[in-house]
Design a protein around this motif. Sequence first.
Motif, PDB file in Angstrom:
ATOM      1  N   LEU A 240       0.813  -1.212   0.000  1.00 21.53           N
ATOM      2  CA  LEU A 240       0.000   0.000   0.000  1.00 21.53           C
ATOM      3  C   LEU A 240       0.846   1.261   0.000  1.00 21.53           C
ATOM      4  N   THR A 241       1.988   1.225   0.687  1.00 25.29           N
ATOM      5  CA  THR A 241       2.851   2.414   0.688  1.00 25.29           C
ATOM      6  C   THR A 241       3.363   2.704  -0.720  1.00 25.29           C
ATOM      7  N   GLN A 242       3.721   1.658  -1.461  1.00 29.98           N
ATOM      8  CA  GLN A 242       4.195   1.845  -2.837  1.00 29.98           C
ATOM      9  C   GLN A 242       3.067   2.376  -3.714  1.00 29.98           C
TER      10      GLN A 242
ATOM     11  N   GLU B 291       2.546   6.052  -2.858  1.00 27.81           N
ATOM     12  CA  GLU B 291       3.636   6.855  -3.422  1.00 27.81           C
ATOM     13  C   GLU B 291       3.466   7.025  -4.935  1.00 27.81           C
ATOM     14  N   ASN B 292       3.091   5.952  -5.620  1.00 27.06           N
ATOM     15  CA  ASN B 292       2.887   6.025  -7.074  1.00 27.06           C
ATOM     16  C   ASN B 292       1.751   6.970  -7.435  1.00 27.06           C
ATOM     17  N   LEU B 293       0.627   6.864  -6.696  1.00 26.55           N
ATOM     18  CA  LEU B 293      -0.519   7.735  -6.977  1.00 26.55           C
ATOM     19  C   LEU B 293      -0.166   9.197  -6.729  1.00 26.55           C
ATOM     20  N   ILE B 294       0.575   9.472  -5.673  1.00 21.27           N
ATOM     21  CA  ILE B 294       0.991  10.844  -5.378  1.00 21.27           C
ATOM     22  C   ILE B 294       1.928  11.349  -6.473  1.00 21.27           C
ATOM     23  N   SER B 295       2.868  10.520  -6.895  1.00 25.11           N
ATOM     24  CA  SER B 295       3.829  10.918  -7.934  1.00 25.11           C
ATOM     25  C   SER B 295       3.139  11.209  -9.262  1.00 25.11           C
ATOM     26  N   ILE B 296       2.091  10.442  -9.577  1.00 22.87           N
ATOM     27  CA  ILE B 296       1.354  10.654 -10.826  1.00 22.87           C
ATOM     28  C   ILE B 296       0.762  12.061 -10.875  1.00 22.87           C
ATOM     29  N   THR B 297       0.387  12.600  -9.723  1.00 21.21           N
ATOM     30  CA  THR B 297      -0.203  13.945  -9.670  1.00 21.21           C
ATOM     31  C   THR B 297       0.862  15.039  -9.758  1.00 21.21           C
ATOM     32  N   GLY B 298       2.139  14.630  -9.812  1.00 16.86           N
ATOM     33  CA  GLY B 298       3.217  15.603  -9.895  1.00 16.86           C
ATOM     34  C   GLY B 298       3.678  16.105  -8.539  1.00 16.86           C
TER      35      GLY B 298
ATOM     36  N   THR C 126       5.167  15.189  -4.424  1.00 17.62           N
ATOM     37  CA  THR C 126       6.155  14.338  -3.777  1.00 17.62           C
ATOM     38  C   THR C 126       5.587  13.790  -2.476  1.00 17.62           C
ATOM     39  N   PRO C 127       5.650  12.464  -2.279  1.00 21.08           N
ATOM     40  CA  PRO C 127       5.191  11.912  -0.992  1.00 21.08           C
ATOM     41  C   PRO C 127       6.217  12.173   0.100  1.00 21.08           C
ATOM     42  N   ILE C 128       5.739  12.551   1.294  1.00 24.31           N
ATOM     43  CA  ILE C 128       6.625  12.695   2.450  1.00 24.31           C
ATOM     44  C   ILE C 128       5.999  11.956   3.624  1.00 24.31           C
ATOM     45  N   TYR C 129       6.824  11.606   4.599  1.00 19.61           N
ATOM     46  CA  TYR C 129       6.351  10.860   5.768  1.00 19.61           C
ATOM     47  C   TYR C 129       6.448  11.670   7.059  1.00 19.61           C
ATOM     48  N   ASP C 130       7.334  12.667   7.095  1.00 18.78           N
ATOM     49  CA  ASP C 130       7.545  13.450   8.314  1.00 18.78           C
ATOM     50  C   ASP C 130       7.372  14.929   8.020  1.00 18.78           C
TER      51      ASP C 130
ATOM     52  N   LYS D 283       1.535  14.358   2.482  1.00 19.60           N
ATOM     53  CA  LYS D 283       2.029  13.567   3.605  1.00 19.60           C
ATOM     54  C   LYS D 283       1.294  12.225   3.678  1.00 19.60           C
ATOM     55  N   ILE D 284       2.059  11.163   3.864  1.00 19.33           N
ATOM     56  CA  ILE D 284       1.498   9.830   4.082  1.00 19.33           C
ATOM     57  C   ILE D 284       1.529   9.567   5.584  1.00 19.33           C
ATOM     58  N   VAL D 285       0.366   9.256   6.151  1.00 23.83           N
ATOM     59  CA  VAL D 285       0.235   9.036   7.591  1.00 23.83           C
ATOM     60  C   VAL D 285      -0.226   7.600   7.830  1.00 23.83           C
TER      61      VAL D 285
END
Length: 137
Positions: free
Chosen positions: A33-35, A38-45, A47-51, A60-62
Amino acid sequence: MTIKEATELVVQASSMAKGGEVFLLDMGEPVKLTQLAENLISITGKTPIYDGQPGLDEIKIVFSGLRPGEKMFEELLFSEESIETSHVKIRKAYDSSVDIKKADYFEAEIKRALETRNLNILTTMLSDPLVGYGPEK
């Protein structure tokens, strides 16, 4: 596998059904699910972040943790044996033919446990291989 592809497999399996069968669908390789996030966020242009606090171009991914009833892994087979069907991605679970007398006894014991609210009997009955339930430890 897309939702459309998965739906088509379910519809095709249901058309093979004669009543009471259990079908095993090959949905492809599992995806983390994390991958996926990250892929879905990247498709929108973005950047995924965690902190930290996300900037304008970040999402942000929580991790919220498991909710009651959720599982980390899905058991794919309750029996190692399965039978091929006419579709390469649909298999039928091997029918081990349950003894009807055992099933009737099992049903009566479950009803008795429910009527008397006896959790010990209920847990024992549900732990029977006929059902495949295992209580959390």
